[in-house]
Scaffold this active site. Structure first.
Site, mmCIF file in Angstrom:
data_model
loop_
_atom_site.group_PDB
_atom_site.id
_atom_site.type_symbol
_atom_site.label_atom_id
_atom_site.label_comp_id
_atom_site.label_asym_id
_atom_site.label_seq_id
_atom_site.Cartn_x
_atom_site.Cartn_y
_atom_site.Cartn_z
ATOM 1 N N CYS A 45 0.840 -1.201 0.000
ATOM 2 C CA CYS A 45 0.000 0.000 0.000
ATOM 3 C C CYS A 45 0.872 1.246 0.000
ATOM 4 C CB CYS A 45 -0.911 -0.007 1.222
ATOM 5 S SG CYS A 45 -1.847 -1.536 1.415
ATOM 6 N N ARG A 90 1.232 1.717 -5.980
ATOM 7 C CA ARG A 90 1.448 0.735 -4.921
ATOM 8 C C ARG A 90 0.164 0.004 -4.540
ATOM 9 N NH1 ARG A 90 6.165 1.008 -2.221
ATOM 10 N NH2 ARG A 90 5.210 0.000 -0.430
ATOM 11 N N TRP A 122 -3.770 -1.841 -1.459
ATOM 12 C CA TRP A 122 -3.793 -3.090 -2.208
ATOM 13 C C TRP A 122 -4.220 -4.161 -1.214
ATOM 14 C CZ3 TRP A 122 -1.218 -7.892 -2.384
ATOM 15 C CH2 TRP A 122 -1.369 -8.602 -3.591
ATOM 16 N N ASN A 128 0.967 0.018 6.019
ATOM 17 C CA ASN A 128 1.392 -0.818 4.901
ATOM 18 C C ASN A 128 2.130 -2.011 5.478
ATOM 19 O OD1 ASN A 128 2.327 -1.884 2.426
ATOM 20 N ND2 ASN A 128 4.175 -0.629 2.520
ATOM 21 N N GLY A 129 1.756 -3.226 5.038
ATOM 22 C CA GLY A 129 2.397 -4.431 5.531
ATOM 23 C C GLY A 129 1.358 -5.449 5.978
ATOM 24 N N GLU A 158 10.034 -13.644 -20.064
ATOM 25 C CA GLU A 158 9.649 -12.259 -19.783
ATOM 26 C C GLU A 158 8.574 -11.774 -20.756
ATOM 27 O OE1 GLU A 158 9.436 -8.252 -18.460
ATOM 28 O OE2 GLU A 158 9.733 -10.217 -17.545
ATOM 29 N N LYS A 217 4.790 -10.415 -19.632
ATOM 30 C CA LYS A 217 4.266 -9.090 -19.956
ATOM 31 C C LYS A 217 2.877 -9.190 -20.572
ATOM 32 C CE LYS A 217 7.070 -6.277 -18.344
ATOM 33 N NZ LYS A 217 7.229 -7.277 -17.289
ATOM 34 N N GLU A 221 0.477 -10.022 -17.783
ATOM 35 C CA GLU A 221 0.345 -8.963 -16.786
ATOM 36 C C GLU A 221 -0.592 -7.848 -17.237
ATOM 37 O OE1 GLU A 221 4.274 -8.184 -14.145
ATOM 38 O OE2 GLU A 221 4.549 -7.917 -16.294
ATOM 39 N N HIS A 268 7.752 -32.788 -26.125
ATOM 40 C CA HIS A 268 7.520 -33.529 -24.885
ATOM 41 C C HIS A 268 6.199 -33.137 -24.234
ATOM 42 C CE1 HIS A 268 11.525 -35.356 -24.940
ATOM 43 N NE2 HIS A 268 11.946 -34.190 -25.389
ATOM 44 N N LYS A 272 2.823 -2.570 -7.721
ATOM 45 C CA LYS A 272 4.199 -2.374 -8.159
ATOM 46 C C LYS A 272 5.208 -2.997 -7.218
ATOM 47 C CE LYS A 272 7.450 -0.673 -10.741
ATOM 48 N NZ LYS A 272 7.683 -1.290 -12.059
#
Length: 609
Positions: A2, A27, A74, A100-101, A482, A486, A489, A505, A604
């Protein structure tokens, strides 16, 4: 996860808090709220949803006052809702807190407080803290003492901003394992989760360490450790401009950050390239140190873990040292073999990633040497590591990492070359060849970005693709991972990366008409084999987009479309091959109407497990 902002001074707090939260919304953006003291009461306004919802709610309901705290969330404990939004108040609204946490023992504390008669209005762990602080405050009427007693009972992580209705002249801040800074102004002071939130008002910052708390007044800042002893700290002066945290005319932060890559990669690479070798100012690793090391781990989460995979390939091939690359969330729980002969390299954009930070501390406890690759000066990981490589990407606002990842790859190139030279595995002639190519990389990225319109057209052509596969070998496989991430995401398109040699396989069973396959073909000694795999998926109806080095005619013959990248040293192709993937994912997301900078369910800086 957050974002926190706080203000005490002489100016109206509401506008300062809202503007600060706008720069912290990356955040978290499930809900937002502010609390402001108006000389009589602490008035709270909060709501589910984006910050714009809060601004709409405040329109016509302006909160007066010059001291306040704010929060953008968040969700962890409790679904996004008005009740679960921060700030959270204690009994009689005496104490108000933003957090936050994660408080790991909140259920135990909650049960204890319920037995004492406290009533809870939310599902959050944070409300437990507000009641706990009040429970201690009513014994002494000393806010700082109450906060210190409360945090000594908390297990987990926290960054806290605390107001009390009885104490209109002070704001209390405390942190453990979640970022928190204090901004020093003239007759006004600030707290925030990140520098951009307050940079418009001050460039003088105190970086709170773990276990530190502060009493913040309009004209003073006092910082204490857990024993309540005064801590003397140096001011950190911020020398970058607030404009670097704005969009700069681009439609989205992500696009701006994609186009910033030539400059930030140049900033990261060039100052460290000398005629005598790689100059790593904050890494004191010499040949004697390396001779003692018999094991290297590379540890990170998400995009950063793919930088580690590139680092593994390079270190093993050019430095001839065995390397294990792992995601931090697995590494920290599988009891890896660590000792004083182990080097652990951790990578994190924010320097606050919870699993990576925990892995670092576990490695340190076992006696291992830890090298950190981070983007944020003064972050928790940077402070705890033995050696530091700062990626000079500047603030990265979009949730999906682009420029920070490219700088992480740059770090991998320099660290691999540095270790290879120290171990006598790379001659100065080989280094000079690599150095020349490294110095040309920013210009080659510019050349790829010039293909923006063509890549946008490809994204529009394949925007309806429901299943996308990325295949490659060696370093190209790391690029695939990557690229696939993306697309997931920001465009919410199902995609999977596969080592091309593994297709037969199992995964080839998924290929059917109109499946989109990206082939990454930049490792020339593996070209023939990967192109053979592309022929296999083509025969089963797939459409193929290939990213290849300029002049690769074989790739052109088998593909529906080819995106060419400039030729370079074999070690460096990953950074170039990844740029078209970023642009493709961006334009697919835009075409589908998604919020590119704030993709759903993501934040983020992942500061919780």
């Amino acid at each position: 996860m957050c974002g926190i902002v706080g203000y005490i001074g002489k100016n109206p707090a509401q506008s300062i808090l809202i503007e600060g939260l706008k720069r912290l919304e990356y955040r978290g953006y499930d809900s937002a709220g502010i609390a402001i003291y108006n000389q009589e009461d602490i008035n709270i306004m909060k709501t589910k949803g984006r910050l714009a919802n809060l601004e709409e709610k405040l329109d016509g309901n302006h909160l007066e006052g010059t001291i306040g705290i704010g929060h953008t969330r968040w969700a962890t404990h409790g679904a996004p809702s008005d009740h679960n939004s921060h700030p959270h108040a204690s009994h009689n609204d005496k104490i108000v807190i933003v957090h936050n946490g994660i408080i790991e023992n909140y259920m135990e504390l909650r049960d204890e407080l319920i037995e004492k008669g406290y009533a809870f209005k939310s599902e959050t762990d944070t409300e437990t803290v507000s009641h706990l602080v009040f429970d201690y405050y009513k014994e002494s009427n000393d806010l700082f003492e109450a906060v210190m007693k409360a945090i000594k009972r908390l297990e987990g992580s926290y960054a806290l901003g605390v107001l009390c209705k009885d104490n209109p002249e002070e704001l209390i801040a405390a942190r453990k394992d979640s970022p928190l800074i204090i901004g020093k102004g003239d007759g006004e002071n600030f707290i925030a989760s990140d520098i951009p939130a307050i940079l418009e008002h001050t460039r003088d910052i105190y970086l709170l360490e773990n276990g530190e708390a502060a009493v913040i007044k309009r004209d003073s800042i006092e910082i204490f450790d857990m024993e309540e002893k005064t801590v003397e700290k140096e001011i950190f002066h911020v020398d970058w401009d607030i404009a670097s945290a704005e969009k700069g005319g681009y439609d989205h932060f992500m696009l701006k950050e994609i186009f910033e890559q030539p400059q930030v990669v140049k900033d990261t690479l060039l100052p460290r390239l000398t005629d005598k070798g790689v100059q790593l100012d904050d890494i004191n690793l010499n040949k004697e140190d390396l001779d003692k090391i018999n094991k290297i781990y590379m540890v990170a989460c998400g995009t950063a873990s793919y930088a580690c995979l590139v680092g593994k390939y390079l270190l093993e091939r050019v430095a001839r040292v065995p390397v294990v690359a792992e995601v931090a969330s697995e590494f920290r729980y599988r009891e890896p073999i660590l000792d004083e002969n182990t080097l652990v390299i951790v990578v994190s954009q924010s320097g606050e990633t919870a699993d990576t930070l925990a892995a670092l501390r576990m490695a340190k406890d076992a006696g291992a040497r830890v090298m950190a690759v981070v983007n944020v000066v003064g972050s928790s990981i940077a402070r705890d590591a033995d050696d530091i490589f700062y990626t000079l990407a500047g603030p990265e606002i979009a949730v999906a990492s682009t420029k920070a990842y490219s700088c992480q790859l740059g770090a991998m190139y320099l660290i691999a070359a540095h270790i290879a030279i120290l171990k006598g595995k790379m001659s100065m002639e080989e280094y000079k060849e690599l150095k020349d190519e490294l110095m040309s990389i920013p210009d080659k990225i510019e050349k790829i970005l010039d293909q923006q319109d063509a890549i946008k057209t490809l994204a529009e052509e394949y925007i309806a693709a429901k299943n996308v596969f990325y295949i490659g070998r060696g370093l190209d496989f790391a690029v695939c991972m990557e690229g696939s991430l993306k697309l997931k995401e920001i465009a919410y398109v199902h995609s999977e990366p596969y080592a091309a040699g593994e297709l037969k396989h199992g995964p080839i069973a998924l290929i059917e008409d109109d499946t989109l396959v990206f082939g990454i073909v930049t490792q020339e000694e593996l070209n023939e084999k990967t192109i053979s795999n592309l022929k296999e998926v083509k025969a089963r109806g797939a459409s193929i987009i290939t990213i290849a080095l300029e002049g690769n005619e074989k790739a052109k013959k088998i593909s529906d479309h080819v995106i060419y990248v400039p030729r370079t040293h074999w070690m460096l192709t990953s950074i170039l091959a990844n740029i078209p993937q970023q642009l493709f994912a961006y334009y697919v997301s835009v075409g589908l109407g998604h919020d590119v900078d704030k993709p759903r369910n993501l934040a983020k800086s992942v500061t919780v497990e």
